[in-house]
Design a protein around this motif. Structure first.
Motif, PDB file in Angstrom:
ATOM      1  N   UNK A 148      38.222  36.604  35.168  1.00  0.00           N
ATOM      2  CA  UNK A 148      38.308  37.023  36.564  1.00  0.00           C
ATOM      3  C   UNK A 148      39.783  37.274  36.855  1.00  0.00           C
ATOM      4  N   UNK A 149      40.117  38.531  37.082  1.00  0.00           N
ATOM      5  CA  UNK A 149      41.510  38.929  37.270  1.00  0.00           C
ATOM      6  C   UNK A 149      41.753  39.273  38.737  1.00  0.00           C
ATOM      7  N   UNK A 150      42.820  38.699  39.277  1.00  0.00           N
ATOM      8  CA  UNK A 150      43.249  39.062  40.630  1.00  0.00           C
ATOM      9  C   UNK A 150      44.667  39.639  40.643  1.00  0.00           C
ATOM     10  N   UNK A 151      45.279  39.691  39.454  1.00  0.00           N
ATOM     11  CA  UNK A 151      46.620  40.258  39.350  1.00  0.00           C
ATOM     12  C   UNK A 151      46.554  41.746  39.668  1.00  0.00           C
ATOM     13  N   UNK A 152      47.288  42.183  40.697  1.00  0.00           N
ATOM     14  CA  UNK A 152      47.097  43.531  41.237  1.00  0.00           C
ATOM     15  C   UNK A 152      47.333  44.629  40.205  1.00  0.00           C
ATOM     16  N   UNK A 153      48.353  44.483  39.353  1.00  0.00           N
ATOM     17  CA  UNK A 153      48.638  45.551  38.394  1.00  0.00           C
ATOM     18  C   UNK A 153      47.521  45.675  37.359  1.00  0.00           C
ATOM     19  N   UNK A 154      46.934  44.535  36.969  1.00  0.00           N
ATOM     20  CA  UNK A 154      45.842  44.580  35.991  1.00  0.00           C
ATOM     21  C   UNK A 154      44.584  45.159  36.626  1.00  0.00           C
ATOM     22  N   UNK A 155      44.295  44.759  37.861  1.00  0.00           N
ATOM     23  CA  UNK A 155      43.154  45.345  38.574  1.00  0.00           C
ATOM     24  C   UNK A 155      43.345  46.851  38.703  1.00  0.00           C
ATOM     25  N   UNK A 156      44.572  47.276  39.011  1.00  0.00           N
ATOM     26  CA  UNK A 156      44.850  48.708  39.150  1.00  0.00           C
ATOM     27  C   UNK A 156      44.658  49.434  37.821  1.00  0.00           C
ATOM     28  N   UNK A 157      45.090  48.803  36.702  1.00  0.00           N
ATOM     29  CA  UNK A 157      44.929  49.435  35.388  1.00  0.00           C
ATOM     30  C   UNK A 157      43.452  49.577  35.026  1.00  0.00           C
ATOM     31  N   UNK A 158      42.656  48.548  35.299  1.00  0.00           N
ATOM     32  CA  UNK A 158      41.215  48.620  35.027  1.00  0.00           C
ATOM     33  C   UNK A 158      40.546  49.662  35.925  1.00  0.00           C
ATOM     34  N   UNK A 159      41.041  49.794  37.141  1.00  0.00           N
ATOM     35  CA  UNK A 159      40.513  50.825  38.040  1.00  0.00           C
ATOM     36  C   UNK A 159      40.799  52.214  37.491  1.00  0.00           C
ATOM     37  N   UNK A 195      28.485  52.954  27.021  1.00  0.00           N
ATOM     38  CA  UNK A 195      29.452  52.086  27.695  1.00  0.00           C
ATOM     39  C   UNK A 195      29.756  50.894  26.796  1.00  0.00           C
ATOM     40  N   UNK A 196      31.040  50.525  26.653  1.00  0.00           N
ATOM     41  CA  UNK A 196      31.390  49.450  25.723  1.00  0.00           C
ATOM     42  C   UNK A 196      31.274  48.043  26.282  1.00  0.00           C
ATOM     43  N   UNK A 197      31.168  47.906  27.612  1.00  0.00           N
ATOM     44  CA  UNK A 197      31.209  46.562  28.179  1.00  0.00           C
ATOM     45  C   UNK A 197      30.669  46.545  29.598  1.00  0.00           C
ATOM     46  N   UNK A 198      30.307  45.368  30.052  1.00  0.00           N
ATOM     47  CA  UNK A 198      30.067  45.150  31.477  1.00  0.00           C
ATOM     48  C   UNK A 198      31.413  44.996  32.178  1.00  0.00           C
ATOM     49  N   UNK A 199      31.465  45.376  33.429  1.00  0.00           N
ATOM     50  CA  UNK A 199      32.673  45.162  34.222  1.00  0.00           C
ATOM     51  C   UNK A 199      32.368  45.506  35.670  1.00  0.00           C
ATOM     52  N   UNK A 200      33.000  44.799  36.602  1.00  0.00           N
ATOM     53  CA  UNK A 200      32.980  45.278  37.978  1.00  0.00           C
ATOM     54  C   UNK A 200      34.333  45.001  38.620  1.00  0.00           C
ATOM     55  N   UNK A 201      34.676  45.871  39.566  1.00  0.00           N
ATOM     56  CA  UNK A 201      35.946  45.805  40.278  1.00  0.00           C
ATOM     57  C   UNK A 201      35.633  45.860  41.761  1.00  0.00           C
ATOM     58  N   UNK A 202      36.237  44.984  42.519  1.00  0.00           N
ATOM     59  CA  UNK A 202      36.033  44.964  43.969  1.00  0.00           C
ATOM     60  C   UNK A 202      37.374  45.228  44.650  1.00  0.00           C
ATOM     61  N   UNK A 203      37.497  46.422  45.214  1.00  0.00           N
ATOM     62  CA  UNK A 203      38.733  46.787  45.892  1.00  0.00           C
ATOM     63  C   UNK A 203      39.928  46.711  44.968  1.00  0.00           C
ATOM     64  N   UNK A 204      41.025  46.200  45.509  1.00  0.00           N
ATOM     65  CA  UNK A 204      42.255  46.079  44.733  1.00  0.00           C
ATOM     66  C   UNK A 204      42.535  44.647  44.306  1.00  0.00           C
ATOM     67  N   UNK A 205      41.551  43.768  44.526  1.00  0.00           N
ATOM     68  CA  UNK A 205      41.852  42.342  44.363  1.00  0.00           C
ATOM     69  C   UNK A 205      41.022  41.599  43.322  1.00  0.00           C
ATOM     70  N   UNK A 206      39.921  42.159  42.875  1.00  0.00           N
ATOM     71  CA  UNK A 206      39.067  41.441  41.922  1.00  0.00           C
ATOM     72  C   UNK A 206      38.607  42.370  40.806  1.00  0.00           C
ATOM     73  N   UNK A 207      38.699  41.897  39.562  1.00  0.00           N
ATOM     74  CA  UNK A 207      38.096  42.576  38.412  1.00  0.00           C
ATOM     75  C   UNK A 207      37.511  41.497  37.514  1.00  0.00           C
TER      76      UNK A 207
END
Length: 329
Positions: free
Chosen positions: A236-247, A209-221
Motif C-alpha cells: 500500500x503506497x501513499x508516497x506521492x511520486x510513486x503513486x504518480x509513477x504508477x498512474x 494484464x500482468x497484475x492486479x492494481x488499483x489507484x485512488x486519486x493521488x494518494x493511494x496505490x
C-alpha cells in the motif's frame, strides 16, 4: 582407462586402495563383517573404517552385520540420481540467492549519513491480513479523484459483487472510475463487465494484464508483492511520486486498451478485431490466440478468415500490413 570397470570408481573420487577393497568385497557380498574381515586380513573394526568411503557412496551396505555389495551399475545409477537431485536443489537455492543479490546490493546504495541533511521513511507498508473491503472503504473515504483499476481476474474473486457496490456508491458521489480488463473477460465474465458499466465505470480491454492494481486519486496505490494475481501480501503506497509513477503506467495501458461501446447496449461480445490483429502481427499461433482471447480455436480460425477476407489479403503478414495502412493498428 577405457574398458577398466574401476574407472567408474575413480570418477567417484576413490583412491586405488578403496578400489581394490571394493573388488575384494564384491565376490563375498552377503558374508558377515567378521568373516569378510578375516578374508581380507583385517580386524572387523578396521574393516568398517576402511570401507567408510564405499559406504558413503552407497557402493557397499552393512545390513544385520553382513556386508552387501550391490551390482556396480545399480550403485552408480543410484549415486548419479542422488547427485542430480542435490544439484537441482543447489541450483534452485543458488538461483534464489542470485536473485536476492541485487536487492542486497541496492540496499547499500544510499548516501553516507554525513552527506545528507534529512532522511525520512517512504509513506507506505507491506502487509497481510485485515478485511480488504473495509480497507477499500477507508481508502475511498481518505482520497479524492479518479479510481483506476487493473483487473486481470477480478470476476473470479468471491467479493466482486460487494466491491461493485462500494464502487457504485463512490461513482454516485461524482467520482470517475476507469478499469482495464484482459479481453478474455468479454467471454468469461460479460455480466461482471456489464454490471460495472451500468454503475458508470469506463471499461477498456487489452490482450493481457500482468497484475492486479488499483489507484485512488493521488494518494493511494495498492498492488501485490510480488506483482501478480495474489491478494496478499500487498504493498500500500501513499508516497506521492510513486503513486504518480504508477498512474502514468496505468495511463499508458489505458491508451493502448480498447473501449467496449457494446457494453452500453448490453452486448459484451465484440469481434475483438484489434486484438486479433495484434496477435497476428506478433506471430501468435491460433492456439495461443484462442487462449489469450478466451475463445475457441474454431472461432479464432473463423474470425481470422473473415478478417483476411475483409482486408482482401491472402496471408497473415499481408493482413498486418494492410491493417497498418488503413490505420487499424
Amino acid at each position: 582407462m577405457s574398458g577398466d570397470p574401476s574407472s567408474a570408481l575413480s570418477a567417484l573420487g576413490l583412491d586405488r586402495r578403496a578400489e581394490r577393497l571394493y573388488f575384494q568385497l564384491a565376490p563375498v557380498s552377503g558374508h558377515t563383517v567378521a568373516g569378510v574381515a578375516q578374508l581380507v586380513h583385517a580386524r572387523p573394526e578396521q574393516l568398517l573404517r576402511d570401507i567408510a568411503p564405499l559406504l558413503e557412496r552407497g557402493l557397499v551396505h552393512v545390513s544385520e552385520d553382513r556386508i552387501v555389495v550391490p551390482p556396480l551399475a545399480e550403485a552408480v545409477s543410484q549415486l548419479v540420481l542422488r547427485q542430480a537431485r542435490t544439484a537441482a536443489s543447489s541450483a534452485s537455492v543458488l538461483a534464489g540467492l542470485a536473485g536476492a543479490v541485487p536487492h542486497l546490493v541496492a540496499a547499500t546504495t544510499r548516501p553516507d549519513r554525513a552527506d545528507v541533511s534529512e532522511v525520512r521513511p517512504l509513506d507506505g507498508e507491506l502487509s497481510s491480513g485485515g478485511n480488504p473491503l473495509d480497507l477499500l472503504r477507508l481508502m475511498l473515504r481518505t482520497s479524492r479523484g479518479d479510481m483506476l483499476w487493473l483487473r486481470p481476474d477480478a470476476w473470479a474473486v468471491p467479493r466482486e459483487s460487494l466491491v461493485g457496490e462500494v464502487l457504485a456508491e463512490a461513482i454516485a458521489t461524482g467520482r470517475r472510475s476507469r478499469a482495464i480488463y484482459p479481453v478474455r473477460a468479454l467471454t468469461e465474465a460479460p455480466d461482471a463487465l456489464r454490471a460495472r458499466a451500468r454503475a458508470g465505470e469506463q471499461v477498456r480491454v487489452i490482450s493481457e494484464l500482468p497484475t492486479r492494481m488499483f489507484i485512488l486519486g493521488e494518494t493511494h496505490a495498492v498492488l501485490p508483492e510480488p506483482i501478480g494475481f495474489a491478494d496478499q501480501p500487498r504493498v500500500h503506497v501513499r508516497q506521492r511520486s510513486i503513486v504518480a509513477a504508477l498512474t502514468l503506467w496505468f495511463e499508458s495501458l489505458w491508451s493502448r486498451a480498447a473501449p467496449v461501446p457494446e457494453l452500453e447496449s448490453g452486448d459484451a461480445d465484440p469481434d475483438g478485431r484489434q486484438f486479433l490483429l495484434e496477435q497476428l502481427m506478433a506471430g501468435a499461433t491460433d492456439e495461443v490466440i484462442a487462449r489469450k482471447l478466451g475463445i475457441g480455436l474454431r472461432t479464432v480460425r473463423r474470425r481470422v478468415a473473415a478478417l483476411m477476407t475483409e482486408l482482401g489479403v491472402d496471408t497473415r503478414f499481408q493482413a498486418g500490413a494492410e491493417a497498418v495502412r488503413r490505420g487499424w493498428l
